[in-house]
Design a protein around this motif. Structure first.
Motif, short mmCIF file in Angstrom:
data_model
loop_
_atom_site.label_atom_id
_atom_site.label_comp_id
_atom_site.label_asym_id
_atom_site.label_seq_id
_atom_site.Cartn_x
_atom_site.Cartn_y
_atom_site.Cartn_z
N ASN A 125 1.07 -1.29 -0.07
CA ASN A 125 0.53 0.09 -0.42
C ASN A 125 0.72 0.98 0.00
O ASN A 125 2.35 1.30 0.06
CB ASN A 125 -0.84 0.13 0.90
N ASP A 126 0.13 2.40 0.24
CA ASP A 126 0.77 3.30 -0.08
C ASP A 126 1.65 3.56 1.03
O ASP A 126 3.22 4.83 1.12
CB ASP A 126 0.16 5.03 -0.38
N GLY A 147 7.37 2.15 -5.14
CA GLY A 147 6.71 3.73 -5.55
C GLY A 147 7.79 4.70 -4.98
O GLY A 147 8.86 3.94 -4.94
N GLU A 150 5.38 8.76 -1.27
CA GLU A 150 4.43 9.03 -0.70
C GLU A 150 2.77 7.74 -1.14
O GLU A 150 2.44 7.65 -0.86
CB GLU A 150 3.89 10.48 -1.22
N LEU A 151 3.19 7.37 -2.49
CA LEU A 151 2.44 6.47 -3.51
C LEU A 151 3.28 5.11 -3.40
O LEU A 151 4.16 5.42 -4.03
CB LEU A 151 2.06 7.26 -4.51
N ARG A 153 3.31 3.15 -6.86
CA ARG A 153 3.20 3.57 -8.08
C ARG A 153 3.57 1.75 -9.15
O ARG A 153 4.99 2.05 -9.29
CB ARG A 153 4.57 4.48 -8.83
N ASN A 218 -1.86 9.33 -11.94
CA ASN A 218 -3.44 9.47 -11.78
C ASN A 218 -2.81 11.19 -10.89
O ASN A 218 -2.19 11.62 -12.18
CB ASN A 218 -2.15 8.96 -9.96
N ARG A 220 -1.24 12.83 -8.84
CA ARG A 220 0.20 13.67 -9.05
C ARG A 220 0.46 13.91 -10.34
O ARG A 220 1.37 15.36 -10.28
CB ARG A 220 0.63 12.81 -7.73
#
Length: 387
Positions: A125-126, A147, A150-151, A153, A218, A220
């Motif tokens: 997850n993030d 990722g 923060e995220l 990816r 996304n 961002r």
């Protein structure tokens, strides 16, 4: 069993000092055994044939160092302030991401969390993923749980054959001036068929086997900031190691709007590219363009059956004074025609490609650049040549 396990640890040649566990012996996790690391691990000997669970736990940052990568059957990460890999970890079965990122050096592609053979992961997850390089070995399909801080990816790799080793990392950085690596990928160095290159993010994926990749955008990614962009104008592009510029890899599938979506590339060999990201097809902006934002993508099969034998664009009737140029995916011009009607049938008429004029151009994706001189417009698009 627990008593035996502690005796085994005693004779394994392990030293714990200065908040680190130094393995220089024959440590092994037996079936149904559990080994928890609450301090750094320094591994200097083969640490394999493990059948139980290895866990990394705590609320302080941990590190894995050493000269030999440990191999675990199952592993889980619950390190709220992240664990840093200065030495790779191999996983044969399940990796459970609970809390905290697994960090690797972004400037060193030889250190990674390696999912071997049938290794898989859960819980990504993030806030819990690989921030750095993940790897997979001995398989043809994998989704990398990568990722940034923060995220999550992820990148999905679908290879045409078994891959000995593939690695992947994500960078939320400007390719022209990344902060984590010394190599740069100038977003202005591109073939003419690319309009804009994302200056927000990129992936590094390396594999010697031809494959497709699926990547997503996304909010961002900020593709909405590109003027006049339509979702169908988003394409996968790559920094070619051969030509040192961004070239089109192309899409085989795509879905979404400008805020969220994904694209699956055309087949390519990832190791021929130093980075991949999103690019766009440039769009003209005046009255004719409002009604015709693109001239479309085309399919050409010059087999003499009277269907798609030549490259025909109906809208060129609006501008008989035009010029047509067709390029391969490396940006090399293979065809040029002034006042084009429908002359292109899969054969080159320019440059070194004239040498293969008798047999025609190879099957694959090409892009066209057409200027409508009567209207003062320029269009670009894709063409697939089927043999």
């Amino acid at each position: 069993m627990r008593f035996f396990f502690y005796i085994l640890l005693f004779y394994a040649g392990i030293v714990q000092a200065q908040n680190a566990l130094y393995n220089s012996g024959t440590l092994r996790i037996h079936p149904n055994g559990n080994l928890g690391f609450h301090a750094d691990l320094i591994n200097e000997v083969p640490f394999e044939n493990n059948q139980g669970l290895a866990g990394f736990y705590g609320d302080i940052p941990l590190q894995v160092q050493g000269s030999i990568a440990p191999t675990f059957n199952d592993v889980e990460f619950l390190v709220s302030n992240n664990i840093f890999l200065g030495n790779s970890i191999n996983v044969l079965n399940n990796t459970n991401f609970v809390d905290g990122d697994v960090l690797t050096p972004l400037n060193d592609q030889t250190v990674f969390l390696n999912f071997q053979n049938t290794g898989f992961f859960t819980g990504e997850n993030d806030t819990s993923k690989v921030t750095g390089f993940a790897a997979m070995t001995n398989r043809d399909f994998f989704s990398f749980p990568v990722g940034d801080a923060e995220l999550l990816r992820p990148l999905m790799l679908d290879s045409e054959g078994n891959t000995d080793l593939a690695i992947c990392a994500y960078f939320f950085e400007n390719p022209s001036n990344p902060s984590s690596i010394t190599e740069t990928f100038d977003v202005e160095e591109k073939v003419r068929s690319i309009g804009t290159i994302s200056d927000r993010e990129f992936w590094i994926v390396q594999s010697d086997v031809q494959a497709t990749v699926t990547i997503s955008w996304n909010p961002r990614s900020n593709l909405v900031a590109i003027p006049n962009l339509q979702p169908e104008g988003i394409i996968v592009v790559g920094w070619s190691k051969q030509s040192n510029q961004w070239i089109i890899i192309g899409n085989s599938a795509q879905s979404g709007d400008l805020n969220r979506g994904f694209a699956t590339s055309q087949p390519f060999i990832p190791s021929e590219f130093a980075a991949i990201t999103f690019g766009t097809i440039p769009l003209p902006t005046d009255t004719f363009a409002v009604n015709n934002p693109t001239l479309g993508n085309y399919f050409l099969s010059p087999n003499g059956d009277g269907i798609n034998d030549s490259f025909f664009i109906e809208e060129l009737a609006e501008s008989p004074n035009n010029s047509m140029r067709i390029f391969n995916r490396f940006g090399q011009k293979v065809f040029e025609q002034i006042n084009y009607v429908n002359e292109f049938r899969g054969f080159s008429n320019t440059g070194s490609f004239l040498l293969s004029r008798d047999i025609g151009l190879p099957e694959g994706f090409y892009y066209y650049l057409v200027t409508l001189d009567d209207l003062g417009l320029e269009y670009q698009g894709f063409l697939y040549l089927n043999r």
